[in-house]
Every structure is written in structure tokens, then in C-alpha cells.
Design an enzyme around this catalytic site. Structure first.
Site, PDB file in Angstrom:
ATOM      1  N   HIS A 192      -8.743  22.926  -7.660  1.00 57.46           N
ATOM      2  CA  HIS A 192     -10.182  23.213  -7.574  1.00 57.46           C
ATOM      3  C   HIS A 192     -11.005  21.929  -7.475  1.00 57.46           C
ATOM      4  CE1 HIS A 192     -10.312  27.513  -8.887  1.00 57.46           C
ATOM      5  NE2 HIS A 192     -11.311  27.424  -8.039  1.00 57.46           N
ATOM      6  N   GLU A 423      11.414  -3.255   4.955  1.00 57.16           N
ATOM      7  CA  GLU A 423      10.788  -3.341   3.632  1.00 57.16           C
ATOM      8  C   GLU A 423      11.530  -4.301   2.720  1.00 57.16           C
ATOM      9  OE1 GLU A 423      10.560   0.602   1.981  1.00 57.16           O
ATOM     10  OE2 GLU A 423      12.608   1.096   2.502  1.00 57.16           O
ATOM     11  N   CYS A 494       3.955   1.809   7.874  1.00 58.18           N
ATOM     12  CA  CYS A 494       3.754   3.089   7.192  1.00 58.18           C
ATOM     13  C   CYS A 494       3.505   2.925   5.699  1.00 58.18           C
ATOM     14  CB  CYS A 494       4.940   4.017   7.433  1.00 58.18           C
ATOM     15  SG  CYS A 494       6.474   3.416   6.705  1.00 58.18           S
TER      16      CYS A 494
END
Ligand code: PEP
Ligand code: MG
Length: 566
Positions: A192, A423, A494
Site C-alpha cells: 500500500h 565483476e 548492470c
């Protein structure tokens, strides 16, 4: 100046982009719930029930008044919550308890518990309403005791609201002229809080974790809803400038339609990072042209046994299916370190971040990898994906040319297009030897920064080192891009660096072909690229690579792209 400022102690899931800089206010605590015991004499019970009715009516009227001055979903949520306070079934249950001799406060607790159990047993949407029930319980108890209403505090001036979680009524009643940012410890992108924060367009971070509680009310905080970061001890002038820029950017972002290119027409493919079918559907609703990183391990964090090839394929199909006509880059299982997978990881290690993680797991368990590749190939086949909708597969934690060659051969056997993440610093430095085996590489700046700077990416104390603006990291990216150009290998980014609009300009200037970031960040990056030409990106890249540190790189690039600080 301390070498360790600014501090980024908390990060979570950014769900509404934008920057806010203000004092932290915490949501007012919920009242302590009363203990049981029959305490109301027979002759006072009717008056006790009337006391409850008066309190309930006050709470309902307050919520209805807020509903009247709110709009859309916010108004509906407040009206529904007021309706629950007036609910006859709930009020009847309270009356029964009061007539049994319990205080109004305790009767409210037991009546609510009864309904919470019923709702939980019903499951689904009903179970989600239990938070509303507990919310009205707390409001009525506070009213009965004459205590301030729990939830939103009174705010003078602007503030950033921190909470464990927000009830729908609290979120819906937010005064956005004062609450300029929102950070919750719990919640998720579809909670919510996130839905209404999006509607109100308030920068918002959810799922920030328990570390949030360490930040006290009154602390000045800088919240970046695109990056999902809360920064303390930010330079006030710099922070205010970021807020101003963010407002101007919000307007440009709202106008931006994609696809991404610089002002002078240099194309950069903008893609999304996702972890499941739901995130992929959200990405498909953004301007992302495809998926640049599908973190498959996040689908299986709670699996105790390896899913079969068919089960895996069904999961992958949900992601691939969200982009039926575009590129999707699937990463093979990056289990280990901070993402242990019960069925993939082995014995405990002293240094899991430097241990058997990512592709390294498959050295002793090649079948685990080949079954995953079979599942990816099956998912692509089931959807009839071909050259127009390429399915690329990349391995995490590649460190040597031999690993790249081995992974590529397994992909080729299955008709998959092979790539590797860059990486590990060794992979960047050895790009000339690694790339000839591959169709593409994708630079994971999160781990590349961690390993280059020898600083744990999870450590809040070392956030000044685990900063992708570190020139040492940018130099490795520069080298990778140069080798990509020379060997005609596509180079993407990314890691989180791709979500930072200014850093995206630097990466473009360094020569990356694609950028992949959280869906919420895509439009911000695209709108920024549209404002600069390639020559400026190249100048920004040169300045960043040549800077003496991360902050100096940021400052130099900001000056080139945005202009001198006022
Ligand atoms: C990275 O390391 O930059 C990356 C994208 O992978 P992850 O964050 O999943 O380790
Ligand atoms: Mg990584």
C-alpha cells in the site's frame, strides 16, 4: 572533512524516484495494548460501552474528514478504514466483551483479535486487511485513553517520514506539502505504501531493513528514491542542489518517452534489472527496451531442493514472456556470499564473498549449471523466441579466460548466446583474453567495486569505498570498454551505477552499449542522456577517470553536465 563522509547507512528498494533532504520524523508509536481482567462493575458497563462508541465515532469522523480532502485511491482507502471503525459486527463484538465486565480498551483488543483470526484464516486479500484492523484498534484505544492519535506526527516545515511500516490510512493521509520523502523498514514494491507514494509522487524507499531504526528523529537525511539510499551527513549545499535538480528532472522525466539516446543521437540501449515475473511485467510497463539482468538466484532463495528443469523453465518463461519481442539477459545462478541457496551452496566458508560463489559452484557441480541452461533454453523454445527476441545468458563471477570459454561452450551446445559478468577485477584486466570466447559482457559494478576497493558491499562503514564513482573502478570499466570495441564484443553495465543518471553519462562516454537498472530508474537515466551530447559524455568520462577520488569525480562530472555549483 572526514574521509568517511557522506555516510550511506541504509539502502532499500527505491519505489518512487526523486530526492528529498529534510529532518527525519518517526511515525508516532502504537499504544501499548491493555492486559486482560474483568474490572468494570455491572452498573457502569453501559456507560463504558458509550465511552467506546464516542471514541469510535471520533476516530471514524476524523478519517472521513481526511477522506473528504483527499483524492483517488487515498480517499478510497480512508473511507474504507472509517467504514471498518463503524462496522456493526466489530462494534457488536466490543459490546459483548464490555457487557462481560471488561474495559472498553481491552474489549477493543479482544474483538479485533477475533476478526484478525477470521481474516487470516480466509487468506488472500482478506489477510492483507488485518493491518487495517490493527490500525483502527490502535486509534480507538489511543482515543479512549486521551493519547495522541498514533501514526502521523504533527510536522512543522518539511520532513522525511520514517516508519516500520505505514498503515494504508497513514499513507493516504500524508500531507505532501510537508512530508517530502518516505522510508519504511518493511513493505515491498507492491505494498500500500508504495502504491500510494507513487500516486502522491513522494520519493519513497521500502524494505530498508532494521538498520533504519538506528537513525533518530531530528537527523538531517538525504533520500534518493531512485537509488534506494538514505545518506546522512551529506553536505547541505550539495544536498539542496540535488533536491532542486531532482524537481527539474522529475518534469523532464515525465516528458521522456524513449528509446534512449544522447542529444546528438548516440543510441544507448536501456534495459531493466528484474528478479521475477512480476518485476518483469512492471519493467514492461516502463520505457525499458528489454531485460539486462535477470537475477535467477532470487527466484530460489527459499527452495530447499533444486527445482526440476521444467519447474525452472516455468519460472523463466514468466520473465521472458514479459518481453516477447526484445532482448532478455538471463544470469546463471549467482548463489553464495550474501545470497546462499540451500541446494547449491556447500560447506561454510571463512570468506564467502571470496569463496565458491557464482560460476565457481559449477566447477564441482557442472550438472547444476547445465540443468539451468537446459531450463533457460526450454523456456525460450516454449515461447518461440528467435533472433528478434534474443535470449542471452551470462555467468557471474568469471575471473579467467578458461572459465569464460567453458561457460560459452556449455551455452553454445544449447543454442544460447553466451556472455559473462565483469565483476572481478581480474576479468576486467584480462578482457582481451576473455572476450574472444563471448558475444557480450556486462559489468557488475556492485561487485566490481567491492573487489576493486577490497571493501564489503554490505558494510555501512565502508560505503565511501563501495562507491561506483571510485576512479579505480571507472578505470577498469574504461579498459573493458576499449577491449570491447577492439574485439567487437558488446559491453553493458548492470550494477547500480547504471541507475545513477550522471554516472550513466560517464559510462556512455566510456563506451558502454547498454545500461540496465531497476525499472524505477530507467526514465531518469533516459531523460538525462537526452540532455547531453556524446562529446560531453566523453569529457565527463575523462574527468571522472582522472579524478583523485569518488567525490572529486562526482563534482567534476556535475560541473561538466549540470554546470558550476552556485
Ligand atoms: C553486480 O555485482 O554489480 C551485479 C549486478 O550483481 P549482484 O548485485 O547481483 O551481485
Ligand atoms: Mg555481482
Amino acid at each position: 572533512m572526514s574521509p568517511s563522509s557522506p555516510i550511506v547507512p541504509v539502502s532499500g528498494t527505491g519505489v518512487v524516484p526523486g530526492v528529498a533532504y529534510a529532518e527525519v520524523v518517526w511515525i508516532r508509536p502504537r499504544p501499548e495494548l491493555p492486559k486482560g481482567g474483568k474490572s468494570i462493575p455491572e452498573e457502569s458497563r453501559e456507560a463504558e460501552y458509550e465511552r467506546f462508541q464516542a471514541a469510535a465515532a471520533t476516530v471514524a469522523e476524523r478519517l472521513e474528514a481526511r477522506a473528504a480532502s483527499a483524492e483517488g485511491a487515498a480517499s478510497e482507502v480512508l473511507t474504507a478504514t472509517a467504514g471498518m471503525v463503524r462496522d456493526r459486527g466489530w462494534q457488536k463484538a466490543v459490546r459483548k466483551n464490555v457487557r462481560g465486565g471488561h474495559s472498553a480498551e481491552y474489549s477493543v483488543v479482544t474483538a479485533t483479535d477475533k476478526f484478525v483470526s477470521m481474516f487470516e484464516a480466509a487468506g488472500g486479500v482478506m489477510a492483507e486487511r488485518t493491518m487495517d484492523l490493527k490500525d483502527i484498534r490502535d486509534r480507538v484505544i489511543a482515543e479512549l485513553r486521551g493519547e495522541p492519535e498514533p501514526g502521523l506526527p504533527d510536522v512543522q516545515g518539511e520532513a522525511i517520514l520514517f516508519a516500520d511500516d505505514l498503515s494504508p490510512a497513514d499513507t493516504a493521509a500524508l500531507d505532501t506539502s510537508r512530508i517530502v520523502g518516505l522510508v519504511t523498514e518493511l513493505g515491498g514494491p507492491t505494498s500500500h505504501t508504495a502504491i500510494i507514494a507513487r500516486q502522491l509522487n513522494v520519493p519513497c524507499i521500502v524494505a530498508a531493513g532494521a538498520a533504519l531504526r538506528e537513525i533518530e528523529a531530528g537527523t538531517q537525511a538525504l533520500v534518493d528514491g531512485a537509488l534506494g539510499t538514505v545518506t546522512l551527513q551529506a553536505d547541505p549545499d550539495d544536498a539542496r542542489r540535488q533536491v532542486e535538480e531532482s524537481r527539474a528532472r522529475a518534469e523532464a522525466i515525465a516528458r521522456w518517452e524513449g528509446p534512449a539516446q544522447t542529444k546528438d543521437g548516440h543510441r544507448v540501449q536501456l534495459l531493466a534489472n528484474v528478479q521475477d515475473g512480476n518485476a518483469a511485467r512492471i519493467a514492461a510497463g516502463s520505457q525499458a527496451e528489454g531485460i539486462g539482468l535477470f537475477r535467477t538466484e532470487l527466484c530460489f532463495l527459499s527452495a530447499t531442493e533444486e527445482p526440476s528443469v521444467e519447474e525452472q523453465a516455468a519460472v523463466y518463461q514468466k520473465v521472458l514472456g514479459a518481453f516477447p519481442e526484445s532482448k532478455v539477459v538471463v544470469r546463471s545462478l549467482d548463489a553464495g556470499s550474501d545470497k546462499p541457496i540451500a541446494y547449491a551452496n556447500m560447506a561454510e566458508e571463512e570468506n564467502p564473498a571470496l569463496g565458491v560463489r557464482g560460476l565457481r559452484i559449477a566447477r564441482d557441480n557442472e550438472a547444476l549449471l547445465t540443468r539451468q541452461l537446459d531450463a533457460i533454453a526450454l523456456a525460450a523454445r516454449n515461447l518461440g523466441r528467435g533472433e528478434d527476441a534474443p535470449t542471452w545468458v551470462m555467468a557471474p563471477m568469471v575471473a579467467t579466460a578458461r572459465e569464460a570459454q567453458w561457460f560459452a561452450s556449455l551455452c553454445e551446445e544449447r543454442g544460447l548466446i553466451a556472455g559473462a559478468m565483469i565483476e572481478v577485477p581480474a576479468a576486467a584486466l584480462m578482457a582481451d583474453k576473455i572476450m574472444p570466447h563471448l558475444h557480450f559482457v556486462s559489468i557488475g559494478t556492485n561487485d566490481l567495486t567491492q573487489y576493486t576497493m577490497a571493501a564489503d558491499r554490505m558494510s555501512p562503514q565502508l560505503a565511501y569505498l563501495t562507491d561506483p564513482w571510485q576512479p579505480a573502478v571507472l578505470r577498469l570499466i574504461k579498459h573493458t570498454c576499449a577491449e570491447g570495441k577492439r574485439t567487437k564484443t558488446a559491453v553493458g553495465v548492470c550494477g547500480e551505477a547504471a541507475a545513477d543518471p550522471l554516472l550513466a553519462c560517464v559510462l556512455t562516454g566510456l563506451g558502454v552499449d547498454s545500461l540496465s537498472a531497476a525499472s524505477t530508474a530507467v526514465a531518469g537515466v533516459g531523460a538525462q542522456l537526452a540532455e547531453v551530447d556524446m562529446e560531453t559524455c566523453i569529457r565527463a568520462a575523462e574527468a571522472a577517470v582522472d579524478a583523485s577520488g569518488a567525490q572529486a569525480a562526482r563534482d567534476a562530472v556535475r560541473e561538466i553536465i549540470v554546470g558550476p555549483a552556485s
